[in-house]
Motif scaffolding. Structure first.
Motif, PDB file in Angstrom:
ATOM      1  N   TRP A 186      -2.933   3.006   7.673  1.00 28.56           N
ATOM      2  CA  TRP A 186      -3.515   1.832   7.020  1.00 28.56           C
ATOM      3  C   TRP A 186      -5.023   1.756   7.215  1.00 28.56           C
ATOM      4  O   TRP A 186      -5.723   1.230   6.369  1.00 28.56           O
ATOM      5  N   ASP A 195      -6.410   4.045   4.619  1.00 28.46           N
ATOM      6  CA  ASP A 195      -6.203   3.393   3.326  1.00 28.46           C
ATOM      7  C   ASP A 195      -7.280   2.344   3.074  1.00 28.46           C
ATOM      8  O   ASP A 195      -7.822   2.262   1.977  1.00 28.46           O
ATOM      9  N   ARG A 227     -10.129   2.595   0.052  1.00 30.63           N
ATOM     10  CA  ARG A 227      -9.939   1.614  -1.019  1.00 30.63           C
ATOM     11  C   ARG A 227     -11.196   1.434  -1.862  1.00 30.63           C
ATOM     12  O   ARG A 227     -11.124   1.205  -3.059  1.00 30.63           O
ATOM     13  N   THR A 263       0.149   3.990  -2.801  1.00 30.52           N
ATOM     14  CA  THR A 263      -0.150   5.374  -2.432  1.00 30.52           C
ATOM     15  C   THR A 263       0.725   6.337  -3.233  1.00 30.52           C
ATOM     16  O   THR A 263       0.238   7.340  -3.756  1.00 30.52           O
ATOM     17  N   LEU A 287       3.321   7.279   5.988  1.00 33.29           N
ATOM     18  CA  LEU A 287       2.389   6.184   5.735  1.00 33.29           C
ATOM     19  C   LEU A 287       2.506   5.231   6.919  1.00 33.29           C
ATOM     20  O   LEU A 287       3.420   4.426   7.003  1.00 33.29           O
ATOM     21  N   TYR A 339      -1.004   9.479   7.036  1.00 34.30           N
ATOM     22  CA  TYR A 339      -1.983   8.671   6.299  1.00 34.30           C
ATOM     23  C   TYR A 339      -1.745   7.249   6.775  1.00 34.30           C
ATOM     24  O   TYR A 339      -0.648   6.718   6.619  1.00 34.30           O
ATOM     25  N   ARG A 351     -11.271   9.726  -4.209  1.00 33.60           N
ATOM     26  CA  ARG A 351      -9.955   9.690  -3.554  1.00 33.60           C
ATOM     27  C   ARG A 351      -9.170  10.960  -3.821  1.00 33.60           C
ATOM     28  O   ARG A 351      -8.479  11.472  -2.951  1.00 33.60           O
ATOM     29  N   TRP A 408       0.818  -1.205   0.000  1.00 35.47           N
ATOM     30  CA  TRP A 408       0.000   0.000   0.000  1.00 35.47           C
ATOM     31  C   TRP A 408       0.857   1.262   0.000  1.00 35.47           C
ATOM     32  O   TRP A 408       0.398   2.313  -0.437  1.00 35.47           O
TER      33      TRP A 408
END
Length: 144
Positions: free
Chosen positions: A104, A107, A111, A22, A65, A102, A118, A18
């Protein structure tokens, strides 16, 4: 061996998929000038400990992230940055960087959104610091 099977093994210590997704998504949305895995100062000076997941060096914006290891879960179910993640953020801010997180969980939530949705979400996060440039930006988000 996976040789010839078309599958790539995940290397130990490599970022989760991811992270790359990203970065690719931000590039598709028109964000330019970012560098993955940038240290704000030399590795000899300890910069490797403060490596930024996605860095916009000109604007001094760090996009972190954050996976589950970046947080400590409190007894009430809330979570906060772990000691190392919090220390990293303090150092980056002291060096004049703006830090955007940002994680998980976000995310996973995003998704299921389409590309335009987005883009709007990312624009709300990043446009305070970095403007998209070039091709790829296709929406004009509503503010408010």
């Amino acid at each position: 061996s996976d040789q010839g099977s078309g599958k790539r093994k995940k290397r130990s210590g490599s970022p989760p998929p991811w992270h790359e997704n990203t970065r690719n998504m931000l590039a598709k949305f028109g964000y330019r000038g970012f560098t993955p895995k940038l240290a704000p100062f030399s590795v000899a000076e300890g910069g490797g400990l403060f490596r930024v997941d996605i860095a916009f060096p000109r604007e001094k914006v760090a996009v972190e992230l954050d996976g589950p290891g970046s947080f400590i879960e409190e007894t009430d179910g809330s979570r906060r940055l772990s000691g190392p993640a919090e220390a990293k953020e303090r150092v980056l801010r002291a060096l004049g960087w703006k830090v955007v997180h940002y994680d998980w969980v976000l995310d996973e939530k995003w998704r299921g959104l389409n590309k335009a949705e987005r883009q709007i979400k990312w624009r709300k996060i990043l446009d305070k610091y970095v403007k998209p440039k070039g091709k790829g930006w296709t929406t004009s988000p509503r503010t408010g």
